[in-house]
Write a protein that holds these residues in place. Structure first.
Motif, PDB file in Angstrom:
ATOM      1  N   SER A   1       0.657  -1.092   0.124  1.00  0.00           N
ATOM      2  CA  SER A   1       0.098   0.005  -0.087  1.00  0.00           C
ATOM      3  C   SER A   1       0.826   1.355   0.047  1.00  0.00           C
ATOM      4  O   SER A   1       2.072   1.131   0.496  1.00  0.00           O
TER       5      SER A   1
ATOM      6  N   ARG B   1       1.945  -7.920   5.024  1.00  0.00           N
ATOM      7  CA  ARG B   1       1.192  -8.989   5.637  1.00  0.00           C
ATOM      8  C   ARG B   1       0.158  -9.574   4.648  1.00  0.00           C
ATOM      9  O   ARG B   1      -0.376 -10.707   4.383  1.00  0.00           O
TER      10      ARG B   1
ATOM     11  N   THR C   1      -2.285   8.621   1.083  1.00  0.00           N
ATOM     12  CA  THR C   1      -2.261   7.188   1.021  1.00  0.00           C
ATOM     13  C   THR C   1      -3.010   7.058   2.050  1.00  0.00           C
ATOM     14  O   THR C   1      -3.812   7.661   2.517  1.00  0.00           O
TER      15      THR C   1
HETATM   16  N1  NAP Z   1       1.442   8.919   4.359  1.00  0.00           N
HETATM   17  C1  NAP Z   1       2.351   9.736   4.894  1.00  0.00           C
HETATM   18  O1  NAP Z   1       1.829  11.108   5.000  1.00  0.00           O
HETATM   19  C2  NAP Z   1       3.364   9.723   5.738  1.00  0.00           C
HETATM   20  C3  NAP Z   1       4.308  10.739   6.074  1.00  0.00           C
HETATM   21  C4  NAP Z   1       5.389  10.326   7.006  1.00  0.00           C
HETATM   22  C5  NAP Z   1       5.854   9.088   7.102  1.00  0.00           C
HETATM   23  N2  NAP Z   1       5.086   8.304   6.677  1.00  0.00           N
HETATM   24  C6  NAP Z   1       5.420   6.752   6.749  1.00  0.00           C
HETATM   25  O2  NAP Z   1       5.661   6.069   5.519  1.00  0.00           O
HETATM   26  C7  NAP Z   1       5.453   4.584   5.817  1.00  0.00           C
HETATM   27  C8  NAP Z   1       4.371   4.054   4.899  1.00  0.00           C
HETATM   28  O3  NAP Z   1       3.153   4.780   5.017  1.00  0.00           O
HETATM   29  P1  NAP Z   1       2.002   4.852   3.958  1.00  0.00           P
HETATM   30  O4  NAP Z   1       1.494   6.298   4.252  1.00  0.00           O
HETATM   31  O5  NAP Z   1       2.350   4.310   2.725  1.00  0.00           O
HETATM   32  O6  NAP Z   1       1.077   3.950   4.582  1.00  0.00           O
HETATM   33  P2  NAP Z   1       0.100   2.700   4.435  1.00  0.00           P
HETATM   34  O7  NAP Z   1      -0.589   3.019   2.873  1.00  0.00           O
HETATM   35  O8  NAP Z   1      -0.793   2.402   5.308  1.00  0.00           O
HETATM   36  O9  NAP Z   1       1.202   1.579   4.081  1.00  0.00           O
HETATM   37  C9  NAP Z   1       1.785   0.945   5.166  1.00  0.00           C
HETATM   38  C10 NAP Z   1       2.480  -0.229   4.829  1.00  0.00           C
HETATM   39  O10 NAP Z   1       3.093  -0.915   5.924  1.00  0.00           O
HETATM   40  C11 NAP Z   1       2.864  -2.055   5.979  1.00  0.00           C
HETATM   41  N3  NAP Z   1       2.572  -2.735   7.457  1.00  0.00           N
HETATM   42  C12 NAP Z   1       1.903  -2.016   8.546  1.00  0.00           C
HETATM   43  N4  NAP Z   1       1.976  -2.970   9.742  1.00  0.00           N
HETATM   44  C13 NAP Z   1       2.657  -4.088   9.429  1.00  0.00           C
HETATM   45  C14 NAP Z   1       2.958  -4.944  10.115  1.00  0.00           C
HETATM   46  N5  NAP Z   1       2.729  -5.348  11.255  1.00  0.00           N
HETATM   47  N6  NAP Z   1       3.868  -5.976   9.521  1.00  0.00           N
HETATM   48  C15 NAP Z   1       4.256  -5.663   8.188  1.00  0.00           C
HETATM   49  N7  NAP Z   1       4.036  -4.625   7.463  1.00  0.00           N
HETATM   50  C16 NAP Z   1       3.034  -3.749   8.069  1.00  0.00           C
HETATM   51  C17 NAP Z   1       1.458  -2.370   5.413  1.00  0.00           C
HETATM   52  O11 NAP Z   1       1.430  -3.723   4.870  1.00  0.00           O
HETATM   53  P3  NAP Z   1       0.177  -4.998   5.516  1.00  0.00           P
HETATM   54  O12 NAP Z   1      -1.090  -4.234   5.861  1.00  0.00           O
HETATM   55  O13 NAP Z   1       0.030  -5.667   4.129  1.00  0.00           O
HETATM   56  O14 NAP Z   1       1.000  -5.495   6.306  1.00  0.00           O
HETATM   57  C18 NAP Z   1       1.477  -1.440   4.240  1.00  0.00           C
HETATM   58  O15 NAP Z   1       2.100  -2.068   3.215  1.00  0.00           O
HETATM   59  C19 NAP Z   1       5.206   4.476   7.386  1.00  0.00           C
HETATM   60  O16 NAP Z   1       6.254   4.234   8.105  1.00  0.00           O
HETATM   61  C20 NAP Z   1       4.710   5.839   7.517  1.00  0.00           C
HETATM   62  O17 NAP Z   1       4.870   6.240   8.855  1.00  0.00           O
HETATM   63  C21 NAP Z   1       3.916   8.263   5.979  1.00  0.00           C
END
Ligand code: NAP
Length: 240
Positions: free
Chosen positions: A10, A32, A175
């Motif tokens: 995602s 996952r 996201t």
């Molecule tokens: N979006 C933002 O504005 C933003 C800003 C700053 C930093 N970030 C960081 O960027 C990263 C990605 O965020 P995103 O916005 O792309 O979020 P997202 O779309 O919710 O994606 C999160 C990803 O992490 C995986 N994940 C979550 N819990 C997990 C677990 N227990 N074991 C294995 N995989 C796990 C999920 O995969 P599964 O559910 O398939 O396990 C998913 O692929 C995060 O670290 C977030 O803190 C995001």
């Protein structure tokens, strides 16, 4: 290149994996959600190697990653976000966020540092929330501040072995994670922008990859102020 990215089912991780595979790299895609991981194999064939595990499960994580070959680039991106109400502090929520974002990342480090040799790169996904104490981000911000510290220490220790370590600090990115937010998200960028900036930063071997610059530059400038000023300004702007 052989690249491993966590959290590729995602958001930012998915887009990064797709872009790296489209450029001809082999990507070990972790998460996952097995069905999304296997869907990546369709368009990208043997460039996509799905690996399913929960980062919180140390034994499962070590077992899933044990047989991997040496890697050129590892991006530890998997993460979650939940907000805290300081007046009704929920320690279980705090633990959930820390277990996935910080302990999960440490589990991956134990499995993957042995796969990195001189000339390879390791990048840890943080957030620009690590720059400032943001109300309601007590758990999320603490996890990301710890990751920033970890990235800096590893840059010194693994740097001695010729491994390049960097820290990624995005502002808001569109996201499924931020779609849940119930507050305005200034300068939110899309995943195309985020992936491009991260890949550029990694190619240029930047130590800290933060974007969008106007937003993160403002956060970094505020972080230089004495804490009394930060506290005054942030409580005026974010809690009025
Ligand atoms: N979006 C933002 O504005 C933003 C800003 C700053 C930093 N970030 C960081 O960027 C990263 C990605 O965020 P995103 O916005 O792309 O979020 P997202 O779309 O919710 O994606 C999160 C990803 O992490 C995986 N994940 C979550 N819990 C997990 C677990 N227990 N074991 C294995 N995989 C796990 C999920 O995969 P599964 O559910 O398939 O396990 C998913 O692929 C995060 O670290 C977030 O803190 C995001």
């Amino acid at each position: 290149m052989k690249i491993l990215i966590t959290g590729t089912t995602s958001g930012i991780g998915l887009k990064l994996a797709q872009d790296y595979m489209a450029a001809g790299n082999t990507v070990y895609c972790c998460g996952r959600n097995q069905s999304v991981l296997h869907q990546l194999v369709g368009p990208f064939g043997d460039k996509a190697i799905p690996i399913s595990f929960d980062v919180q499960d140390r034994e499962g994580c070590l077992a899933a990653l044990a047989s991997l070959p040496e890697l050129d680039l590892v991006i530890l991106n998997a993460g979650t976000c939940e907000y805290i109400d300081a007046n009704d502090f929920d320690a279980a929520c705090f633990e959930r966020v820390l277990r996935i974002n910080l302990i999960g990342l440490a589990n991956c480090l134990q499995a993957l540092i042995p796969k990195l040799a001189a000339g390879s790169s390791l990048s840890l996904m943080g957030s620009s929330s690590s720059y400032l104490p943001l109300p309601r981000a007590e758990a999320y911000g603490a996890s990301k501040a710890a990751i920033e510290y970890l990235a800096k220490t590893l840059a010194i220790t693994l740097g001695k072995e010729g491994i390049h370590v960097s820290y990624i600090a995005p502002g808001f990115v569109e996201t499924p994670l931020t779609d849940l937010n119930d507050f305005p998200m200034p300068m939110r960028v899309d995943v195309e922008f985020a992936s491009r900036r991260i890949r550029q930063g990694l190619e240029r071997k930047q130590r800290e990859i933060h974007f969008p610059r106007l937003f993160t530059g403002f956060m970094k400038t505020l972080s230089l102020l004495p804490f009394a000023w930060q506290r005054f300004l942030l409580s005026k702007v974010l809690m009025s």
